[in-house]
Design a protein around this motif. Sequence first.
Motif, PDB file in Angstrom:
ATOM      1  N   MET A  99       0.832  -1.210   0.000  1.00 47.81           N
ATOM      2  CA  MET A  99       0.000   0.000   0.000  1.00 47.81           C
ATOM      3  C   MET A  99       0.869   1.265   0.000  1.00 47.81           C
ATOM      4  N   THR A 100       1.935   1.250   0.782  1.00 45.71           N
ATOM      5  CA  THR A 100       2.839   2.402   0.828  1.00 45.71           C
ATOM      6  C   THR A 100       3.456   2.645  -0.539  1.00 45.71           C
ATOM      7  N   ILE A 103       0.748   3.981  -3.057  1.00 46.50           N
ATOM      8  CA  ILE A 103       0.417   5.388  -2.800  1.00 46.50           C
ATOM      9  C   ILE A 103       1.579   6.294  -3.206  1.00 46.50           C
ATOM     10  N   SER A 104       2.813   5.901  -2.847  1.00 47.64           N
ATOM     11  CA  SER A 104       3.984   6.715  -3.192  1.00 47.64           C
ATOM     12  C   SER A 104       4.158   6.825  -4.705  1.00 47.64           C
TER      13      SER A 104
END
Length: 163
Positions: A99-100, A103-104
């Motif tokens: 997820m990180t 999103i990044s």
Amino acid sequence: MAEGDNRSTNLLAAETASLEEQLQGWGEVMLMADKVLRWERAWFPPAIMGVVSLVFLTTEQQQRFHEICSNLVKTRRRAVGWWKRLFTLKEEKPKMYFMTMIISLAAVAWVGQQVHNLLLTYLIVIFFLLLPGLNQHGIISKYIGMAKREINKLLKQKEKKNE
């Protein structure tokens, strides 16, 4: 007594001849240094003071160079630390890592789509050139602290809603 004076004169002459032989290649340099140290020209004293001052300033610059190298090592360690944390996150919490990253990468793609490449490159270069000064004057730590406080507020609000 004359024999002792003669022997010391001969010894002195032999030592002088030996020293001249050893310093043969430095003759011109030594002659110029002698002229400078005896102030044969009016500008030699300020030149001497300037060279001595430069040598002492070089020591200060050497210390600053050491500080710069130390800061580069610290920066490299921080980058390696973040890199290791990222891979630790990948191993321990793969969903959070996924997820990180999504999103990044989405944020980077959105910024890249909205801003012209030349302007974006210009802004990145300006940021990296201003980064040491921003860090020196505490601006980065000030805004990172503000961001941490806001994140903590959001986390506390989330915990209150969960209770």
